[in-house]
Design a protein around this motif. Structure first.
Motif: not given
Length: 234
Positions: A64-73, A87-97
């Motif tokens: 049940d995570l919210h304010d998620v910064v999802l990081v994919g390398h 994940i809809g509104d659970r996402l704050a930002r996605v970061v592509f490394v």
């Protein structure tokens, strides 16, 4: 409090983020390094690309995570980009490394027109897995002998189906709030598909003077970039 969900690229597991975790946690955030099915401590689990998308989505929803910064390398930008949509509104930002990004109907190997036959042949010759790189493959990436040895020792064969199955996007990737981190020793410019996404107003570009594996070569700098991308840096 931000929830950083960190997903390493091909051959790697959650352990790859060990040197990045302390600085993120010291800033007061929850950090969730994630191993995808078939890798590291999850070897032996059958996996296709959508399995990896589900790994991420299920993890976020189960906790049940919210304010998620999802990081994919690297490779993991492909499942992370798809999971970010889901994940809809659970996402704050996605970061592509320094990563690939998903394109609907296209696979990881689709973006390797010259290298695709080589990758597919390697998978076929290794019982359906992409074999890990050798120490020589890390030359010129800003890594010391110790870091290279750690990666080589910890790398696992990567499930081939995750590389050849197509991505499934539900909407335009450019609509996601995103940061793309370009590691300059691995090429001075983002790929064409990434460059096109960066023209939109929801994507930003950050560069690092290091190679393709910044969690090993510049972990503290990478942590600071992630904090800044999340808008939480002090």
């Amino acid at each position: 409090m931000t929830n950083f969900v960190l997903v390493a690229g091909a051959w790697l597991g959650s352990w790859a983020w060990n040197d990045v975790l302390p600085d993120l946690r010291a800033d007061g955030h929850a950090v969730h390094p994630l191993t995808l099915s078939g890798l590291a401590d999850k070897q032996g689990v059958a996996a296709g690309q959508q399995t990896h998308v589900e790994d991420i989505v299920d993890y976020v929803e189960r906790l049940d995570l919210h304010d998620v910064v999802l990081v994919g390398h690297s490779y993991s930008g492909i499942p992370a980009g798809q999971a970010a949509e889901r994940i809809g509104d659970r996402l704050a930002r996605v970061v592509f490394v320094d990563s690939n990004v998903p394109a609907d109907g296209e696979s990881f190997v689709s973006g390797w027109p010259e290298g695709r036959p080589r990758i597919e042949a390697a998978i076929a010759a290794n019982d359906g897995f992409w074999p890990p790189p050798t120490a020589a493959d890390f030359a010129g990436q800003g890594l010391g002998d110790e870091e290279i040895a750690r990666i080589v020792a910890g790398a696992a064969p990567h499930p081939g189906a995750t590389l050849t199955e197509p991505a499934v996007l539900r909407g335009p990737l450019g609509s996601l709030p995103a940061t793309y981190i370009k590691c300059l020793l691995d090429g001075a410019e983002p790929s064409g598909d990434v460059a096109a996404l960066l023209k939109g107003d929801r994507w930003e570009l950050v560069t690092m003077e290091t190679g393709h594996w910044p969690m090993f070569s510049r972990p503290r700098e990478l942590a600071r970039v992630l904090l800044d991308a999340a808008g939480t840096g002090r």
